[in-house]
Design a protein around this motif. Structure first.
Motif, short mmCIF file in Angstrom:
data_model
loop_
_atom_site.label_atom_id
_atom_site.label_comp_id
_atom_site.label_asym_id
_atom_site.label_seq_id
_atom_site.Cartn_x
_atom_site.Cartn_y
_atom_site.Cartn_z
N ALA A 269 11.80 4.11 -12.91
CA ALA A 269 12.84 5.19 -12.58
C ALA A 269 13.71 5.07 -11.47
CB ALA A 269 12.33 6.58 -12.91
N ASP A 270 12.75 4.81 -10.36
CA ASP A 270 13.40 4.66 -9.01
C ASP A 270 14.11 3.22 -8.75
OD1 ASP A 270 12.16 7.26 -8.35
OD2 ASP A 270 10.83 6.36 -7.07
N ALA A 271 13.39 2.55 -9.49
CA ALA A 271 13.99 1.20 -9.52
C ALA A 271 15.69 1.22 -10.18
CB ALA A 271 13.58 -0.01 -10.13
N PHE A 272 15.77 1.98 -11.22
CA PHE A 272 16.91 2.33 -11.97
C PHE A 272 18.19 2.91 -10.87
CE2 PHE A 272 19.47 5.48 -14.27
CZ PHE A 272 19.92 4.56 -15.53
N GLU A 273 17.76 3.91 -10.20
CA GLU A 273 18.20 4.70 -9.46
C GLU A 273 18.55 4.00 -8.09
OE1 GLU A 273 16.63 8.56 -8.96
OE2 GLU A 273 17.20 9.28 -10.57
N HIS A 274 17.92 2.85 -7.79
CA HIS A 274 18.40 2.23 -6.67
C HIS A 274 19.17 0.90 -7.10
CE1 HIS A 274 15.04 3.93 -4.42
NE2 HIS A 274 15.51 3.38 -3.17
N GLY A 275 19.56 0.90 -8.47
CA GLY A 275 20.60 -0.24 -9.08
C GLY A 275 19.93 -1.37 -9.46
N LEU B 262 14.93 7.78 -19.47
CA LEU B 262 15.09 7.48 -18.07
C LEU B 262 15.91 6.06 -17.69
CD1 LEU B 262 12.06 9.27 -16.21
CD2 LEU B 262 14.30 10.11 -16.70
N ILE B 263 15.33 4.97 -18.38
CA ILE B 263 15.87 3.71 -17.96
C ILE B 263 16.54 2.80 -19.37
CG2 ILE B 263 13.96 3.56 -16.07
CD1 ILE B 263 12.63 1.75 -17.69
N ASP C 178 0.96 -1.19 0.01
CA ASP C 178 0.12 0.07 0.06
C ASP C 178 0.89 1.12 0.19
OD1 ASP C 178 -2.33 -1.74 0.20
OD2 ASP C 178 -2.29 -1.53 2.18
N LYS C 179 0.42 2.10 -0.75
CA LYS C 179 1.33 3.59 -1.03
C LYS C 179 0.39 4.71 -1.30
CE LYS C 179 1.89 2.55 -6.05
NZ LYS C 179 1.70 3.73 -6.50
N THR C 180 1.12 5.70 -0.83
CA THR C 180 0.35 6.95 -0.92
C THR C 180 1.15 7.92 -1.91
OG1 THR C 180 1.55 8.01 1.03
CG2 THR C 180 -0.74 6.96 1.50
N GLY C 181 1.77 7.57 -2.72
CA GLY C 181 2.42 8.50 -3.61
C GLY C 181 2.80 7.55 -5.06
N TYR C 182 3.42 8.05 -5.98
CA TYR C 182 3.66 7.39 -7.24
C TYR C 182 4.35 6.04 -6.96
CZ TYR C 182 2.41 11.86 -9.30
OH TYR C 182 1.52 12.92 -9.76
N THR C 183 5.43 6.00 -6.44
CA THR C 183 6.31 4.88 -6.36
C THR C 183 6.39 3.67 -5.69
OG1 THR C 183 8.88 4.56 -6.48
CG2 THR C 183 7.89 6.01 -4.70
N LEU C 184 6.75 2.55 -6.14
CA LEU C 184 6.68 1.45 -5.54
C LEU C 184 7.66 1.37 -4.27
CD1 LEU C 184 6.83 -1.98 -5.32
CD2 LEU C 184 8.66 -1.62 -6.84
N PHE C 185 8.56 2.33 -4.42
CA PHE C 185 9.66 2.30 -3.47
C PHE C 185 9.40 2.88 -1.93
CE2 PHE C 185 11.82 0.83 -6.99
CZ PHE C 185 12.71 0.17 -6.36
N THR C 186 8.36 2.25 -1.20
CA THR C 186 8.28 2.85 0.24
C THR C 186 9.49 2.19 1.12
OG1 THR C 186 6.86 0.80 0.67
CG2 THR C 186 5.85 2.55 -0.22
N PRO C 187 9.48 2.58 2.26
CA PRO C 187 10.64 1.94 3.12
C PRO C 187 10.52 0.51 3.19
CG PRO C 187 9.77 3.99 3.96
CD PRO C 187 9.07 3.66 2.80
N GLN C 188 9.24 -0.18 3.37
CA GLN C 188 8.77 -1.51 3.51
C GLN C 188 9.45 -2.27 2.17
OE1 GLN C 188 4.71 -2.10 2.95
NE2 GLN C 188 4.88 -4.40 2.87
N THR C 189 8.89 -1.69 1.04
CA THR C 189 9.32 -2.06 -0.18
C THR C 189 10.78 -2.30 -0.40
OG1 THR C 189 7.27 -1.52 -0.99
CG2 THR C 189 8.64 -2.56 -2.80
N THR C 190 11.55 -1.27 -0.20
CA THR C 190 13.03 -0.94 -0.39
C THR C 190 13.59 -2.32 0.54
OG1 THR C 190 12.93 1.23 -0.88
CG2 THR C 190 14.88 0.33 -0.07
N ASP C 191 13.21 -2.43 1.67
CA ASP C 191 13.84 -3.43 2.41
C ASP C 191 13.28 -4.98 1.88
OD1 ASP C 191 14.80 -1.78 4.21
OD2 ASP C 191 13.23 -2.01 5.78
N LEU C 192 12.08 -5.30 1.53
CA LEU C 192 11.62 -6.58 0.93
C LEU C 192 12.43 -6.74 -0.28
CD1 LEU C 192 9.64 -8.79 0.43
CD2 LEU C 192 8.23 -7.11 -0.95
N ILE C 193 12.79 -6.06 -1.23
CA ILE C 193 13.37 -6.19 -2.34
C ILE C 193 14.74 -6.39 -2.01
CG2 ILE C 193 14.49 -4.89 -4.52
CD1 ILE C 193 11.61 -3.19 -4.53
#
Length: 189
Positions: free
Chosen positions: A128-134, A163-164, A89-104
């Motif tokens: 684009a955020d996935a790209f920037e997270h490597g 972007l990617i 569950d997210k409240t913004g555009y990106t998948l990259f919430t703190p929870q998801t960043t840890d999960l990945i």
């Protein structure tokens, strides 16, 4: 695409984003989820939730997707979502919430394969955020759509190429071929 280290990310396939301009993506995403799931690789769903006084309300005067049924996953994907690795569950555009960043990170996923709605916003921002997270981001172009229409979907893909990378945009057929090679089975029509 490294299927063995990949997760399929299904972005915001919710009632509030499906309309006459994006409805075609429901069956495309559903088919892709079925193929992906047969390999035992993880599927992650996201759900967007708007809230009172959010930036979307303040800057766009947009107050939709604050409660069911708009926030619910579309009926055709409810079963798949119930059996997903997780729903974020997210409240913004990106998948990259703190929870998801840890999960990945903990799961060791290197490749993230994106499909869903909307190509020009949540899918694009997540890739684009996935790209920037490597991570290696992949956008399945024919399993994405924009609720604003095909021209906006196409614009999102133009920006995604910038972007990617052009090579990171693939078709569902390409993904299914990669899944079949990973599983050592012939491609099913």
């Amino acid at each position: 695409m490294d299927i063995g280290s990949a997760a399929l990310i299904v972005i915001d396939m919710q009632n509030g984003f499906v309309n006459h301009r994006s409805r075609h993506a429901v069956s495309a995403v559903s088919d892709l989820v079925v193929h992906w799931s047969t390999t035992g690789r993880p599927v992650v769903f996201t759900r967007y939730f708007n809230y009172p006084d959010s930036p979307y309300e303040r800057f766009f005067q947009w107050n939709r997707l604050q409660k069911p049924p708009e926030t619910d996953i579309v009926t055709d994907l409810e079963h798949a979502a119930a059996h997903a690795h997780t729903i974020v569950d997210k409240t913004g555009y990106t998948l990259f919430t703190p929870q998801t960043t840890d999960l990945i990170r903990q799961a060791g996923w290197t490749d993230l394969v994106f499909c869903g709605i909307a190509t020009e916003s949540c899918v694009l921002k997540s890739a684009a955020d996935a790209f920037e997270h490597g991570h290696a981001p992949w956008i399945v172009t024919d399993a994405c759509a924009s609720d604003a229409g095909p021209d906006v979907h196409d614009a999102g893909l133009v920006v995604a190429r910038r972007l990617i990378g052009t090579g990171q945009l693939v078709t569902a057929e390409h993904v299914v071929e990669q899944l079949a090679a990973y599983a050592g089975t012939p491609v099913l029509e």
